[in-house]
Scaffold this motif. Structure first.
Motif, PDB file in Angstrom:
ATOM      1  N   TYR A 179      27.070  36.769  42.975  1.00  0.00           N
ATOM      2  CA  TYR A 179      28.552  36.410  42.539  1.00  0.00           C
ATOM      3  C   TYR A 179      29.627  36.912  43.428  1.00  0.00           C
ATOM      4  O   TYR A 179      29.661  38.063  44.031  1.00  0.00           O
ATOM      5  CB  TYR A 179      28.642  36.724  41.260  1.00  0.00           C
ATOM      6  CG  TYR A 179      30.183  36.563  40.612  1.00  0.00           C
ATOM      7  CD1 TYR A 179      30.631  35.334  40.225  1.00  0.00           C
ATOM      8  CD2 TYR A 179      30.868  37.971  40.365  1.00  0.00           C
ATOM      9  CE1 TYR A 179      31.789  35.102  39.425  1.00  0.00           C
ATOM     10  CE2 TYR A 179      32.160  37.546  39.692  1.00  0.00           C
ATOM     11  CZ  TYR A 179      32.707  36.370  39.356  1.00  0.00           C
ATOM     12  OH  TYR A 179      33.712  36.089  38.734  1.00  0.00           O
ATOM     13  N   ASP A 219      40.684  41.901  28.140  1.00  0.00           N
ATOM     14  CA  ASP A 219      39.479  41.108  27.825  1.00  0.00           C
ATOM     15  C   ASP A 219      39.069  40.904  26.252  1.00  0.00           C
ATOM     16  O   ASP A 219      39.719  41.735  25.544  1.00  0.00           O
ATOM     17  CB  ASP A 219      38.278  41.813  28.425  1.00  0.00           C
ATOM     18  CG  ASP A 219      37.051  40.858  28.701  1.00  0.00           C
ATOM     19  OD1 ASP A 219      36.946  40.385  29.939  1.00  0.00           O
ATOM     20  OD2 ASP A 219      36.301  40.520  27.681  1.00  0.00           O
ATOM     21  N   SER A 253      39.276  36.423  37.416  1.00  0.00           N
ATOM     22  CA  SER A 253      38.041  35.686  38.334  1.00  0.00           C
ATOM     23  C   SER A 253      37.092  35.410  37.201  1.00  0.00           C
ATOM     24  O   SER A 253      36.822  36.305  36.356  1.00  0.00           O
ATOM     25  CB  SER A 253      37.645  36.628  39.455  1.00  0.00           C
ATOM     26  OG  SER A 253      37.181  37.666  38.862  1.00  0.00           O
TER      27      SER A 253
HETATM   28  C1  LIG Z   1      32.151  35.601  33.762  1.00  0.00           C
HETATM   29  S1  LIG Z   1      33.182  37.196  32.886  1.00  0.00           S
HETATM   30  C2  LIG Z   1      34.228  37.522  34.277  1.00  0.00           C
HETATM   31  C3  LIG Z   1      34.653  38.958  34.417  1.00  0.00           C
HETATM   32  C4  LIG Z   1      34.967  39.641  35.639  1.00  0.00           C
HETATM   33  N1  LIG Z   1      36.616  39.131  35.733  1.00  0.00           N
HETATM   34  C5  LIG Z   1      34.326  39.182  36.823  1.00  0.00           C
HETATM   35  O1  LIG Z   1      34.966  38.427  37.773  1.00  0.00           O
HETATM   36  O2  LIG Z   1      33.201  39.651  36.731  1.00  0.00           O
HETATM   37  C6  LIG Z   1      34.203  36.325  31.718  1.00  0.00           C
HETATM   38  C7  LIG Z   1      34.980  37.426  30.876  1.00  0.00           C
HETATM   39  O3  LIG Z   1      36.013  36.685  30.133  1.00  0.00           O
HETATM   40  C8  LIG Z   1      36.332  37.327  28.883  1.00  0.00           C
HETATM   41  N2  LIG Z   1      36.532  36.424  27.934  1.00  0.00           N
HETATM   42  C9  LIG Z   1      36.025  35.117  27.511  1.00  0.00           C
HETATM   43  N3  LIG Z   1      36.743  34.335  26.646  1.00  0.00           N
HETATM   44  C10 LIG Z   1      38.062  35.452  26.633  1.00  0.00           C
HETATM   45  C11 LIG Z   1      39.433  35.108  26.043  1.00  0.00           C
HETATM   46  N4  LIG Z   1      39.329  34.065  25.093  1.00  0.00           N
HETATM   47  N5  LIG Z   1      40.260  35.979  25.994  1.00  0.00           N
HETATM   48  C12 LIG Z   1      40.032  36.877  26.689  1.00  0.00           C
HETATM   49  N6  LIG Z   1      38.952  37.318  27.552  1.00  0.00           N
HETATM   50  C13 LIG Z   1      37.955  36.564  27.446  1.00  0.00           C
HETATM   51  C14 LIG Z   1      34.599  37.742  28.567  1.00  0.00           C
HETATM   52  O4  LIG Z   1      34.614  38.623  27.712  1.00  0.00           O
HETATM   53  C15 LIG Z   1      34.154  38.162  30.088  1.00  0.00           C
HETATM   54  O5  LIG Z   1      34.286  39.609  30.172  1.00  0.00           O
END
Ligand SMILES: C[S@@+](CC[C@H](N)C(=O)[O-])C[C@H]1O[C@@H](n2cnc3c(N)ncnc32)[C@H](O)[C@@H]1O
Length: 207
Positions: free
Chosen positions: A40, A85, A125
């Motif tokens: 990633y 988050d 991201s």
């Molecule tokens: C694929 S991870 C990306 C994390 C980090 N930004 C990265 O690039 O590794 C997606 C993140 O979005 C958060 N997330 C999903 N739905 C959300 C929401 N409705 N509000 C806030 N955060 C959310 C998840 O908990 C998770 O930590």
């Protein structure tokens, strides 16, 4: 377990509660079995674009997860970053790295619990993607960003098209100075998994 941690299961999520459940289970291994093993690299592209466009000051990382984006940004200079988050467990991992000024829980499909015009910059991201967060949340990002500030977020390309992100951004352009779109690869060139060719749009909005 229904929500066994995997990229496909993450894409198939249906609600904020599903996200809480899956990322709670994924938090302790996410950095290894997703960020490292799947090559990633989206967070590096978002960090590059934010810096390229002059991002600075107090920054909010939305959907911060375990802090991959803040780590990428801090490799490029000195920044003061807060994390938000929906998953407490993901934020706990981020907190253990001592890279954020503070972290707080929020659901981006609702209101972010901060005042208008609070941040100089907002970054994200991997959070605007299938089964996670849609274009309506961009209004909240604009609301919490100061005039003159900068927003840089990634949006999965197929999610961008399916949910009409461009229409939403066009609507917002009446209240913002400019926006820039760039298409990039989400994973490294050597990756071999089934999503290896997936792309994302990096959206930068100048408030
Ligand atoms: C694929 S991870 C990306 C994390 C980090 N930004 C990265 O690039 O590794 C997606 C993140 O979005 C958060 N997330 C999903 N739905 C959300 C929401 N409705 N509000 C806030 N955060 C959310 C998840 O908990 C998770 O930590």
């Amino acid at each position: 377990m229904k929500n066994k941690p995997s990229l496909q299961n993450a894409y198939d999520l249906k609600s904020p509660d599903d996200n809480i459940e899956l990322y709670s289970a994924w938090a302790s291994t996410y950095d290894d079995d997703f960020v490292k093993d799947m090559q990633y690299r989206l967070h590096f592209s978002v960090a590059d674009e934010f810096v390229l466009n002059g991002g600075n000051g107090l920054i909010l990382d939305v959907g911060a997860g375990t802090g991959a984006l803040a780590e990428a940004l801090l490799q490029k200079g000195k920044f003061s970053i807060e994390a938000t988050d929906i998953s407490e467990e993901m934020l706990k991992v981020a907190d253990s790295k001592n890279i954020y000024k503070r972290g707080f829980i929020s659901d981006l499909t609702k209101e972010i619990p901060v005042d208008n015009d609070f941040y100089d910059g907002v970054i994200s991201s991997g959070t605007f993607t299938h089964g996670h967060v849609g274009p309506a949340a961009i209004h909240e990002l604009v609301r919490v960003t100061k005039p003159g500030g900068l927003i840089t977020i990634s949006v999965n390309e197929k999610h961008w098209i399916a949910l009409g992100f461009e229409i939403e951004v066009e609507k917002l352009s009446q209240h913002t100075r400019d926006f820039i779109l760039k298409k990039i690869s989400i994973y490294g060139e050597q990756s071999t998994h089934e999503h290896k060719d997936d792309k994302a749009i990096i959206l930068t909005i100048k408030i």
